[in-house]
Design a protein around this motif. Structure first.
Motif, PDB file in Angstrom:
ATOM      1  N   ALA A  21       5.828  -6.690  16.354  1.00 47.94           N
ATOM      2  CA  ALA A  21       6.500  -7.668  15.251  1.00 47.94           C
ATOM      3  C   ALA A  21       5.926  -9.085  15.791  1.00 47.94           C
ATOM      4  CB  ALA A  21       8.189  -7.538  15.616  1.00 47.94           C
ATOM      5  N   VAL A  22       5.941  -9.454  16.755  1.00 51.19           N
ATOM      6  CA  VAL A  22       5.250 -10.850  17.154  1.00 51.19           C
ATOM      7  C   VAL A  22       3.965 -10.786  16.711  1.00 51.19           C
ATOM      8  CG1 VAL A  22       4.794 -12.159  19.042  1.00 51.19           C
ATOM      9  CG2 VAL A  22       7.004 -11.011  19.053  1.00 51.19           C
ATOM     10  N   ALA A  23       3.074  -9.875  16.999  1.00 50.50           N
ATOM     11  CA  ALA A  23       1.588  -9.775  16.688  1.00 50.50           C
ATOM     12  C   ALA A  23       1.470  -9.953  15.123  1.00 50.50           C
ATOM     13  CB  ALA A  23       0.889  -8.614  17.001  1.00 50.50           C
ATOM     14  N   THR A  24       2.133  -8.890  14.418  1.00 50.58           N
ATOM     15  CA  THR A  24       1.955  -9.053  12.863  1.00 50.58           C
ATOM     16  C   THR A  24       2.730 -10.421  12.190  1.00 50.58           C
ATOM     17  OG1 THR A  24       3.952  -7.794  12.631  1.00 50.58           O
ATOM     18  CG2 THR A  24       2.021  -6.616  12.471  1.00 50.58           C
ATOM     19  N   GLY A  25       3.640 -10.979  13.027  1.00 50.19           N
ATOM     20  CA  GLY A  25       4.258 -12.331  12.554  1.00 50.19           C
ATOM     21  C   GLY A  25       3.148 -13.300  12.605  1.00 50.19           C
ATOM     22  N   ILE A  26       2.698 -13.319  13.900  1.00 50.70           N
ATOM     23  CA  ILE A  26       1.396 -14.316  14.255  1.00 50.70           C
ATOM     24  C   ILE A  26       0.127 -14.122  13.098  1.00 50.70           C
ATOM     25  CG2 ILE A  26      -0.190 -15.237  15.743  1.00 50.70           C
ATOM     26  CD1 ILE A  26       1.859 -14.612  17.847  1.00 50.70           C
ATOM     27  N   ALA A  27      -0.017 -12.887  12.763  1.00 54.74           N
ATOM     28  CA  ALA A  27      -1.059 -12.743  12.014  1.00 54.74           C
ATOM     29  C   ALA A  27      -0.826 -13.196  10.602  1.00 54.74           C
ATOM     30  CB  ALA A  27      -1.442 -11.226  11.869  1.00 54.74           C
ATOM     31  N   ALA A  28       0.518 -13.102  10.224  1.00 54.67           N
ATOM     32  CA  ALA A  28       0.839 -13.332   8.566  1.00 54.67           C
ATOM     33  C   ALA A  28       1.106 -15.069   8.737  1.00 54.67           C
ATOM     34  CB  ALA A  28       2.316 -12.900   8.453  1.00 54.67           C
ATOM     35  N   PHE A  29       1.339 -15.535   9.833  1.00 54.76           N
ATOM     36  CA  PHE A  29       1.199 -17.197   9.794  1.00 54.76           C
ATOM     37  C   PHE A  29      -0.040 -17.744   9.886  1.00 54.76           C
ATOM     38  CE2 PHE A  29       1.486 -21.196  12.313  1.00 54.76           C
ATOM     39  CZ  PHE A  29       2.237 -21.633  11.429  1.00 54.76           C
ATOM     40  N   VAL A  30      -1.144 -16.819  10.532  1.00 53.65           N
ATOM     41  CA  VAL A  30      -2.384 -17.436  10.599  1.00 53.65           C
ATOM     42  C   VAL A  30      -3.242 -17.111   9.466  1.00 53.65           C
ATOM     43  CG1 VAL A  30      -4.599 -17.041  11.914  1.00 53.65           C
ATOM     44  CG2 VAL A  30      -2.438 -17.431  13.029  1.00 53.65           C
ATOM     45  N   TYR A  31      -2.947 -15.834   8.616  1.00 50.28           N
ATOM     46  CA  TYR A  31      -3.755 -15.411   7.662  1.00 50.28           C
ATOM     47  C   TYR A  31      -3.679 -16.405   6.431  1.00 50.28           C
ATOM     48  CZ  TYR A  31      -5.518 -12.520   3.871  1.00 50.28           C
ATOM     49  OH  TYR A  31      -6.170 -11.991   2.915  1.00 50.28           O
ATOM     50  N   GLU A  36      -1.856 -16.227  -4.874  1.00 50.89           N
ATOM     51  CA  GLU A  36      -0.549 -16.761  -4.647  1.00 50.89           C
ATOM     52  C   GLU A  36       0.224 -15.397  -4.500  1.00 50.89           C
ATOM     53  OE1 GLU A  36       3.228 -17.940  -7.325  1.00 50.89           O
ATOM     54  OE2 GLU A  36       1.463 -18.829  -7.947  1.00 50.89           O
ATOM     55  N   MET A  37      -0.291 -14.308  -4.734  1.00 50.49           N
ATOM     56  CA  MET A  37       0.267 -12.772  -4.556  1.00 50.49           C
ATOM     57  C   MET A  37      -0.693 -11.825  -3.939  1.00 50.49           C
ATOM     58  SD  MET A  37       2.277 -12.557  -8.317  1.00 50.49           S
ATOM     59  CE  MET A  37       2.968 -10.764  -7.683  1.00 50.49           C
ATOM     60  N   ASP A  38      -1.007 -12.415  -2.659  1.00 52.49           N
ATOM     61  CA  ASP A  38      -1.824 -11.632  -1.639  1.00 52.49           C
ATOM     62  C   ASP A  38      -1.182 -10.480  -1.350  1.00 52.49           C
ATOM     63  OD1 ASP A  38      -4.178 -11.043  -0.446  1.00 52.49           O
ATOM     64  OD2 ASP A  38      -4.159 -12.496   1.077  1.00 52.49           O
ATOM     65  N   PRO A  39      -1.606  -9.400  -1.555  1.00 60.19           N
ATOM     66  CA  PRO A  39      -1.096  -7.941  -0.981  1.00 60.19           C
ATOM     67  C   PRO A  39      -1.261  -7.950   0.450  1.00 60.19           C
ATOM     68  CG  PRO A  39      -2.946  -7.206  -2.010  1.00 60.19           C
ATOM     69  CD  PRO A  39      -2.938  -8.715  -2.289  1.00 60.19           C
ATOM     70  N   MET A  45       3.573  -9.788   6.520  1.00 66.88           N
ATOM     71  CA  MET A  45       5.152 -10.067   6.496  1.00 66.88           C
ATOM     72  C   MET A  45       6.224  -8.831   6.521  1.00 66.88           C
ATOM     73  SD  MET A  45       5.408 -13.526   4.319  1.00 66.88           S
ATOM     74  CE  MET A  45       5.114 -12.738   2.675  1.00 66.88           C
ATOM     75  N   ALA A  46       5.783  -7.934   5.695  1.00 64.89           N
ATOM     76  CA  ALA A  46       6.792  -6.536   5.629  1.00 64.89           C
ATOM     77  C   ALA A  46       6.638  -5.908   7.035  1.00 64.89           C
ATOM     78  CB  ALA A  46       6.090  -5.629   4.444  1.00 64.89           C
ATOM     79  N   SER A  47       5.357  -5.658   7.732  1.00 66.19           N
ATOM     80  CA  SER A  47       5.324  -5.090   8.849  1.00 66.19           C
ATOM     81  C   SER A  47       5.881  -5.817   9.866  1.00 66.19           C
ATOM     82  CB  SER A  47       3.588  -5.076   9.367  1.00 66.19           C
ATOM     83  OG  SER A  47       2.880  -4.436   8.001  1.00 66.19           O
ATOM     84  N   ALA A  48       5.949  -7.128   9.864  1.00 62.25           N
ATOM     85  CA  ALA A  48       6.880  -7.845  10.928  1.00 62.25           C
ATOM     86  C   ALA A  48       8.228  -7.532  10.896  1.00 62.25           C
ATOM     87  CB  ALA A  48       6.422  -9.189  10.760  1.00 62.25           C
ATOM     88  N   PHE A  49       8.802  -7.435   9.851  1.00 65.36           N
ATOM     89  CA  PHE A  49      10.138  -7.302   9.566  1.00 65.36           C
ATOM     90  C   PHE A  49      10.412  -5.836  10.015  1.00 65.36           C
ATOM     91  CE2 PHE A  49      13.533  -5.872   6.638  1.00 65.36           C
ATOM     92  CZ  PHE A  49      14.370  -6.535   7.124  1.00 65.36           C
TER      93      PHE A  49
END
Length: 76
Positions: A21-31, A36-39, A45-49
């Motif tokens: 969760a932390v890794a995917t959250g960081i990846a979502a923040f850095v990506y 606007e609607m990038d899958p 973000m869905a993976s982090a949740f």
């Protein structure tokens, strides 16, 4: 309090889910989303949740005292 073998495995998986969760959250923040609607950004973000929710549930299962609940014995 002694934990069952299943609870130890569940606790280990909870730790793994927390790290994921932390890794995917960081990846979502850095990506940087390309639109606007990038899958990909939405998926991160869905993976982090998802991993965060799994970590909470598995942590509760792994740390709960199950001895008296399963045997219905008041002394446990």
């Amino acid at each position: 309090m002694t934990k069952t073998f299943g609870q130890k495995i569940t606790y280990a998986i909870a730790v793994f889910c927390f790290v994921a969760a932390v890794a995917t959250g960081i990846a979502a923040f850095v990506y940087q989303p390309r639109a606007e609607m990038d899958p990909i950004h939405a998926s991160l973000m869905a993976s982090a949740f998802f991993f965060g929710s799994c970590a909470v549930v598995l942590y509760v299962i792994g740390t709960t005292r199950l001895k008296g609940i399963l045997s219905h014995d008041k002394n446990d």
